[in-house]
Design a protein around this motif. Structure first.
Motif, PDB file in Angstrom:
ATOM      1  N   GLY A   1       0.829  -1.143  -0.096  1.00 56.47           N
ATOM      2  CA  GLY A   1      -0.012  -0.179   0.120  1.00 56.47           C
ATOM      3  C   GLY A   1       0.846   1.332  -0.070  1.00 56.47           C
ATOM      4  N   GLU A   2       2.274   1.126   0.377  1.00 62.05           N
ATOM      5  CA  GLU A   2       3.009   2.259   0.354  1.00 62.05           C
ATOM      6  C   GLU A   2       3.525   2.578  -1.157  1.00 62.05           C
ATOM      7  OE1 GLU A   2       5.137   2.796   3.652  1.00 62.05           O
ATOM      8  OE2 GLU A   2       6.225   4.828   2.703  1.00 62.05           O
ATOM      9  N   SER A   3       3.729   3.943  -1.279  1.00 65.97           N
ATOM     10  CA  SER A   3       4.296   4.242  -2.428  1.00 65.97           C
ATOM     11  C   SER A   3       5.845   4.692  -2.263  1.00 65.97           C
ATOM     12  CB  SER A   3       3.552   5.507  -3.357  1.00 65.97           C
ATOM     13  OG  SER A   3       2.164   5.007  -3.555  1.00 65.97           O
ATOM     14  N   TYR A   4       6.488   3.947  -3.360  1.00 71.89           N
ATOM     15  CA  TYR A   4       7.981   4.412  -3.364  1.00 71.89           C
ATOM     16  C   TYR A   4       8.647   4.851  -4.316  1.00 71.89           C
ATOM     17  CZ  TYR A   4       7.859   0.842   0.598  1.00 71.89           C
ATOM     18  OH  TYR A   4       7.768   0.033   1.730  1.00 71.89           O
TER      19      TYR A   4
ATOM     20  N   CYS B   1      27.754   2.524 -15.817  1.00 76.12           N
ATOM     21  CA  CYS B   1      27.891   2.823 -14.511  1.00 76.12           C
ATOM     22  C   CYS B   1      26.663   3.587 -14.058  1.00 76.12           C
ATOM     23  CB  CYS B   1      28.833   4.145 -14.742  1.00 76.12           C
ATOM     24  SG  CYS B   1      30.691   3.582 -15.272  1.00 76.12           S
ATOM     25  N   LEU B   2      26.471   3.117 -12.866  1.00 76.11           N
ATOM     26  CA  LEU B   2      25.329   3.425 -11.881  1.00 76.11           C
ATOM     27  C   LEU B   2      25.693   4.345 -10.636  1.00 76.11           C
ATOM     28  CD1 LEU B   2      23.810  -0.271 -11.857  1.00 76.11           C
ATOM     29  CD2 LEU B   2      23.051   1.818 -13.376  1.00 76.11           C
ATOM     30  N   ASP B   3      24.821   5.335 -10.261  1.00 77.73           N
ATOM     31  CA  ASP B   3      24.992   5.989  -9.273  1.00 77.73           C
ATOM     32  C   ASP B   3      23.791   6.553  -8.607  1.00 77.73           C
ATOM     33  OD1 ASP B   3      26.587   7.199  -7.417  1.00 77.73           O
ATOM     34  OD2 ASP B   3      27.641   8.797  -8.732  1.00 77.73           O
ATOM     35  N   ASP B   4      24.152   7.127  -7.434  1.00 80.79           N
ATOM     36  CA  ASP B   4      22.996   7.831  -6.763  1.00 80.79           C
ATOM     37  C   ASP B   4      21.696   6.904  -6.806  1.00 80.79           C
ATOM     38  OD1 ASP B   4      24.616   9.799  -6.019  1.00 80.79           O
ATOM     39  OD2 ASP B   4      24.160  11.100  -7.872  1.00 80.79           O
ATOM     40  N   ILE B   5      21.780   5.728  -6.423  1.00 82.77           N
ATOM     41  CA  ILE B   5      20.617   4.987  -6.436  1.00 82.77           C
ATOM     42  C   ILE B   5      19.759   5.004  -5.323  1.00 82.77           C
ATOM     43  CG2 ILE B   5      20.057   2.570  -6.813  1.00 82.77           C
ATOM     44  CD1 ILE B   5      22.822   2.018  -8.137  1.00 82.77           C
ATOM     45  N   SER B   6      18.542   5.403  -5.215  1.00 82.98           N
ATOM     46  CA  SER B   6      17.869   5.699  -4.119  1.00 82.98           C
ATOM     47  C   SER B   6      16.443   4.959  -4.072  1.00 82.98           C
ATOM     48  CB  SER B   6      17.876   7.133  -4.036  1.00 82.98           C
ATOM     49  OG  SER B   6      16.783   7.307  -3.066  1.00 82.98           O
ATOM     50  N   LEU B   7      16.144   4.381  -2.982  1.00 91.35           N
ATOM     51  CA  LEU B   7      14.635   3.825  -2.859  1.00 91.35           C
ATOM     52  C   LEU B   7      14.118   4.440  -1.570  1.00 91.35           C
ATOM     53  CD1 LEU B   7      12.416   2.129  -4.407  1.00 91.35           C
ATOM     54  CD2 LEU B   7      13.532   0.205  -2.939  1.00 91.35           C
ATOM     55  N   THR B   8      13.100   5.091  -1.693  1.00 90.47           N
ATOM     56  CA  THR B   8      12.432   5.610  -0.562  1.00 90.47           C
ATOM     57  C   THR B   8      10.946   5.584  -0.506  1.00 90.47           C
ATOM     58  OG1 THR B   8      12.556   7.862  -1.478  1.00 90.47           O
ATOM     59  CG2 THR B   8      14.389   7.376  -0.040  1.00 90.47           C
ATOM     60  N   GLY B   9      10.187   5.358   0.478  1.00 87.95           N
ATOM     61  CA  GLY B   9       8.873   5.065   0.665  1.00 87.95           C
ATOM     62  C   GLY B   9       8.533   6.585   0.947  1.00 87.95           C
ATOM     63  N   GLY B  10       7.070   6.832   1.207  1.00 85.94           N
ATOM     64  CA  GLY B  10       6.304   7.823   1.498  1.00 85.94           C
ATOM     65  C   GLY B  10       6.225   8.630   0.137  1.00 85.94           C
ATOM     66  N   ALA B  11       6.203   8.218  -0.924  1.00 82.76           N
ATOM     67  CA  ALA B  11       5.986   8.940  -2.067  1.00 82.76           C
ATOM     68  C   ALA B  11       4.763   9.235  -2.462  1.00 82.76           C
ATOM     69  CB  ALA B  11       6.847   8.247  -3.413  1.00 82.76           C
ATOM     70  N   GLU B  12       4.312  10.329  -3.298  1.00 78.74           N
ATOM     71  CA  GLU B  12       3.097  10.222  -3.633  1.00 78.74           C
ATOM     72  C   GLU B  12       2.866   9.565  -4.988  1.00 78.74           C
ATOM     73  OE1 GLU B  12       2.064  14.477  -4.541  1.00 78.74           O
ATOM     74  OE2 GLU B  12       2.823  14.847  -2.446  1.00 78.74           O
ATOM     75  N   PRO B  13       1.682   8.680  -5.047  1.00 79.06           N
ATOM     76  CA  PRO B  13       1.754   7.941  -6.233  1.00 79.06           C
ATOM     77  C   PRO B  13       1.227   8.933  -7.342  1.00 79.06           C
ATOM     78  CG  PRO B  13      -0.109   7.337  -4.657  1.00 79.06           C
ATOM     79  CD  PRO B  13       0.832   8.261  -3.881  1.00 79.06           C
ATOM     80  N   PRO B  14       1.906   8.745  -8.522  1.00 82.67           N
ATOM     81  CA  PRO B  14       1.721   9.426  -9.766  1.00 82.67           C
ATOM     82  C   PRO B  14       0.076   9.673  -9.887  1.00 82.67           C
ATOM     83  CG  PRO B  14       2.680   7.459 -10.317  1.00 82.67           C
ATOM     84  CD  PRO B  14       2.704   7.482  -8.944  1.00 82.67           C
ATOM     85  N   VAL B  15      -0.249  11.006 -10.430  1.00 80.79           N
ATOM     86  CA  VAL B  15      -1.523  11.102 -10.730  1.00 80.79           C
ATOM     87  C   VAL B  15      -1.504  10.772 -12.426  1.00 80.79           C
ATOM     88  CG1 VAL B  15      -3.592  12.646 -11.311  1.00 80.79           C
ATOM     89  CG2 VAL B  15      -1.826  12.821  -9.162  1.00 80.79           C
ATOM     90  N   TYR B  16      -2.406   9.741 -12.574  1.00 80.89           N
ATOM     91  CA  TYR B  16      -2.574   9.161 -14.028  1.00 80.89           C
ATOM     92  C   TYR B  16      -3.589  10.071 -14.536  1.00 80.89           C
ATOM     93  CZ  TYR B  16      -3.422   6.109 -17.882  1.00 80.89           C
ATOM     94  OH  TYR B  16      -3.735   5.758 -19.248  1.00 80.89           O
ATOM     95  N   GLU B  17      -3.293  10.802 -15.654  1.00 85.35           N
ATOM     96  CA  GLU B  17      -4.498  11.462 -16.460  1.00 85.35           C
ATOM     97  C   GLU B  17      -4.357  10.996 -17.919  1.00 85.35           C
ATOM     98  OE1 GLU B  17      -3.878  15.493 -15.938  1.00 85.35           O
ATOM     99  OE2 GLU B  17      -4.110  15.446 -13.855  1.00 85.35           O
ATOM    100  N   PRO B  18      -5.273  10.143 -18.031  1.00 88.93           N
ATOM    101  CA  PRO B  18      -5.372   9.304 -19.499  1.00 88.93           C
ATOM    102  C   PRO B  18      -5.511  10.576 -20.484  1.00 88.93           C
ATOM    103  CG  PRO B  18      -7.299   8.634 -18.417  1.00 88.93           C
ATOM    104  CD  PRO B  18      -6.452   9.580 -17.234  1.00 88.93           C
ATOM    105  N   ASP B  19      -4.770  10.374 -21.561  1.00 89.21           N
ATOM    106  CA  ASP B  19      -5.281  11.446 -22.777  1.00 89.21           C
ATOM    107  C   ASP B  19      -6.547  10.935 -23.577  1.00 89.21           C
ATOM    108  OD1 ASP B  19      -5.246  12.821 -25.261  1.00 89.21           O
ATOM    109  OD2 ASP B  19      -3.372  11.854 -25.941  1.00 89.21           O
TER     110      ASP B  19
END
Ligand code: 9MR
Ligand code: 9MR
Length: 810
Positions: A144-147, A218-236
């Motif tokens: 249920g949490e958004s990341y 090369c990979l860098d600044d890899i971050s995974l955090t909770g508490g994100a706002e789920p994206p608002v999907y607006e279908p075209d």
């Protein structure tokens, strides 16, 4: 999560790969030293290069992101900067201390810290994304949490990463699965996703194999955090003026829907291609449509009967997509919808001469490496000691499974499309005849649609337990890969073991029903094959009667769908009906007339539509249309049941703002096929009675499928201005690999599914109104797959609609 545990396990103990990977990779244990605490790491490396550019970027939210889940251009709004305020779950995501722990990788692409980034040489010449992985385990996720996942990547040559947050063990269910295109300039990718299931040890993987040439990543600044706002999907959704984007039959009904805040009637005008006004009228306010939760109005220009292309309807400032009025709107849809089956044949090369270069491919599952072949398939978990030669048949859908229960209904509907031309006045068999369709058997003297059906009938027969075995005559439920393969994977590239899953009564009755129908249709062309079909139908039916409750396990869904079904009265009804129509025998007649379903309009024809799991209608329609040994009174009753069901559907469609014969509760997985199957009931009622109301409801159903709907989309590829085209398919996967094609024209998408049963739908569509729960994204298999059992009713309906011509009464 206790930080000290991270990285403490050697890689060999971590089930961190997909099943395929586990089998093919022989990584030596990569045992990192235990991870120092972050503080210590920092103090130990005071002189670590500053990476000023990275630090600066990290503080603010990363902009200029490449949207991963945002596969629909312009469809997603990113959460506000800094919205994901949960604790950081990734350990050592910036490589600031110069070490790589607790990151892991597959054997041939060891990582090291170079200039403060994790870099790895990725070997060329591998076939699959998962042939080279960089990952981190032990990520605790809460349902249920958004990341928000973000990272920066650079490659020495353009590459792609299948980036997934998933279970670290079978069945590797994904919470996020996207393909990021990595270029030679550093790019930051940000993905927001909502987790479906708790997991205290998920993994993040960058699957970066499958390239011909080696490169450095090369990979860098890899971050995974909770508490994100789920994206608002607006279908075209484009214009609020909704029409059938293909067009309207000259003499047919012509209706559209207008989405508006307004509750007052508006003026509509119909313009021809030159812009000249052809007709005008007033809309009818209809209120809020429960299926779409849109306030809508209707308009009707049925009176206009001048054929032409490029018509539009304008209301105020808004103009519809263009459409035609004409007599010949559905002839190509008929053959395109049928070509779907040849395209999806297993065990045979798909010939460029028939389908064009773009869609040609080598034969799948014919025992050429890496395929394991379907000609000697063993039982799952070694549950049997025989093997079956089950080569051939059709792939079910976007995956490479071959399933008897959706295979049976599909072949039955092809057979019925043909049989209808033998039993219905005005139905034209020629467009289904020898030489008319894209099949390699053209010119053999047999109608092409029967050739196509035979390809599957023979497969169905081959799924039966051999003589002399305990369950002889029963059919195996399905044959599929041991594990899900990734997208894209062409059939001939599938390296998974193929397995027969246990027999089931439902599968056995599918074989009985389809073979019984096939027997009567092949009698004219190949009596020997017809006899074989009939014998198989009879022995299958007997086996099912003797083993009436062998149910497929609803949890048997790894590497293939479960297709479980707990209620089999409908399959028994269907099989008995087909056997009775073909043989006239009393045993079958008694089974039909004695069924609790017989005469029950909603029992035989569920208002939500018939389907692979609700098959009584197939029997009911054959009884009503194909000459058989019922008495006149009995036949009249059967036909009355069809008419009663159709009356209910006319009423249903009449109350729907978009004219669709499906109610608000009907938006399930494959809803478009539920619509199509209701249209088949309506069309049959029209064939039987000539009542225009039935025909009109079929045509308004087509309107819905072809653009007059809440999303203003044509759900049939290649038809209409705004057609969907990113279906979940392992070959037609252009969205993931530009060198692969989109689905060919004439494939119908599953359609809105309010249950949100895949990660993309879960992330994007939360809170959607039932008829809006759809996204044209290849990863949304629960709204946007394509299957044989959905295209079969499309082909049936296209055939019916084409036979209507301009729709003038005979
Ligand atoms: O394709 C998906 C696969 O990668 C996932 O591992 C799997 C997990 O359940 O779900 C997907 O599988 C779908 C399959 O590709 C085709 N048809 C529907 C399947 C899910 O029911
Ligand atoms: O069409 C099937 C649908 O009715 C079920 O609800 C769904 C989940 O079990 O499975 C659908 O069938 C899929 C199958 O399991 C695997 N191959 C693809 C099928 C279509 O998505």
């Amino acid at each position: 999560m206790p930080w000290e545990f991270l990285g403490a396990l050697p890689q060999a103990q971590r089930p961190n790969r997909t099943p395929t990977e586990q089998r093919t990779t022989t990584a030596p244990p990569h045992t990192p030293p235990s991870v120092p605490s972050k503080d210590r790491a920092v103090t130990q490396h005071p002189s670590h290069p500053p990476h000023g550019h990275r630090r600066a970027r990290r503080g603010k939210r990363l902009l200029g992101v490449a949207l991963g889940a945002g596969l629909i251009a312009g469809a997603i709004t990113l959460p506000n900067a800094g919205a994901a305020d949960g604790p950081e779950l990734i350990v050592n995501g910036d490589f600031a201390d110069g070490t790589t722990e607790p990151w892991w990788w597959t054997a041939d692409n060891p990582g090291e810290v170079v200039d403060g980034q994790l870099c790895a040489d990725i070997p060329g010449g591998t076939s699959n994304p998962w042939d080279a992985i960089i990952g981190q385990n032990d990520l605790a996720l809460t349902a249920g949490e958004s990341y928000e996942l973000s990272y920066t990547a650079t490659a020495t040559a353009a590459a792609s990463s299948r980036t997934a947050v998933q279970q670290a063990e079978e069945p590797y269910d994904t919470e996020l699965s996207v393909v990021d295109q990595i270029g030679t300039e550093p790019t930051t990718f940000t993905h927001v996703f909502t987790v479906g299931a708790d997991n205290d040890a998920a993994q993040l993987v960058f699957q970066v194999g499958g390239k011909a040439d080696p490169y450095t990543l090369c990979l860098d600044d890899i971050s995974l955090t909770g508490g994100a706002e789920p994206p608002v999907y607006e279908p075209d959704t484009g214009s609020p003026v909704r029409v059938n984007q293909v067009g309207y039959l000259t003499e047919g009904p012509k209706q559209g829907t207008f989405v508006t805040e307004s509750t007052d009637a508006q003026t509509w005008t119909l313009n021809d291609a030159s812009g000249a006004e052809v007709a005008t009228g007033e809309t009818t306010p209809l209120g809020v449509d429960p299926s779409s939760e849109q306030n809508v109005q209707g308009f009707d220009f049925s009176e206009v009967t001048a054929p032409g292309d490029g018509y539009t309807v304008t209301i105020g400032e808004e103009t519809s997509e263009p459409f035609a009025i004409g007599d010949d709107l559905y002839s190509t849809l008929r053959s395109d919808a049928l070509a779907y089956f040849y395209h999806n044949r297993s065990g045979i090369e798909i010939d460029a001469e028939l389908v064009g270069e773009e869609y040609a491919r080598p034969a799948g599952h014919v025992n050429e490496a890496p395929n394991q072949g379907d000609d000697g398939v063993t039982c799952w978990k070694n549950e049997c000691d025989y093997t079956l030669d089950a080569a051939g048949g059709w792939y079910d859908a976007g995956d490479h499974g071959k399933y008897v229960v959706n295979g049976g209904i599909s072949v039955a509907q092809l057979l019925s499309s043909y049989e209808r031309t033998l039993t219905t006045e005005g139905a034209n068999g020629e467009p289904l005849g020898d030489g008319a369709l894209a099949v390699p058997e053209q010119g053999n003297g047999v109608p092409d649609i029967l050739d196509e059906a035979r390809w599957q009938l023979e497969f169905l027969l081959s799924m039966r337990v051999p003589e002399g075995e305990q369950l002889a005559g029963m059919a195996h439920h399905k044959l599929h890969d041991a594990a899900w393969t990734a997208l894209p994977t062409l059939p001939h590239q599938d390296a998974q073991p193929r397995e027969l899953h246990p027999v089931s009564t439902a599968a056995t009755l599918n074989v009985a029903a389809a073979a019984a129908q096939g027997a009567r249709l092949f009698a004219e062309y190949d009596p020997e094959f017809a006899d074989e079909l009939l014998a198989a139908a009879e022995s299958s039916y007997a086996a099912a009667v003797a083993n009436p409750d062998l149910l497929a396990d609803p949890n048997d869904g790894v590497g293939g769908g479960a297709y479980s079904d707990a209620k089999l009265t409908d399959e028994f009804y269907w099989a008995a009906a087909e056997l009775f129509v073909t043989t006239g025998e009393d045993t079958y007649k008694e089974a039909v007339l004695g069924s609790e379903l017989h005469g029950d309009a909603e029992g035989v024809f569920p208002p939500g539509g018939f389907s692979w799991g609700e098959t009584a209608a197939l029997g009911g329609l054959s009884l009503a249309t194909v000459p058989n040994a019922l008495s006149e009174a009995e036949l009249a009753e059967v036909r009355a049941t069809v008419a009663e069901a159709a009356d209910g559907l006319v009423e249903l469609a009449g109350g729907e703002a978009y004219g669709v014969p499906l109610g608000v509760d009907g938006y399930v997985w494959g809803s478009n096929s539920q619509v199509l199957n209701n249209m088949v009931v309506l069309a049959t009622a029209h064939d039987l009675t000539g009542e225009t109301a039935y025909r009109d409801a079929v045509l308004t159903g087509l309107d819905y499928l072809l653009g007059r709907n809440p999303l203003n989309l044509s759900y049939v590829t290649g038809y209409g201005e705004r057609d969907v085209h990113n279906q979940h398919h392992r070959f037609w996967a252009n969205q993931l690999d530009p060198s692969l094609p989109n689905p060919p024209a004439g494939s119908v998408a599953g359609g809105p599914n309010s249950a949100l049963q895949d990660p993309v739908a879960e992330d994007l569509l939360q809170g959607c109104a039932p008829a809006m729960c759809y996204v044209d994204d290849i990863e949304s298999y629960s709204t946007n797959e394509i299957t044989i059992n959905w295209n079969a009713p499309l082909a049936w309906i296209a055939s019916y609609a084409d036979d209507l011509g301009g729709g003038a009464a005979e």
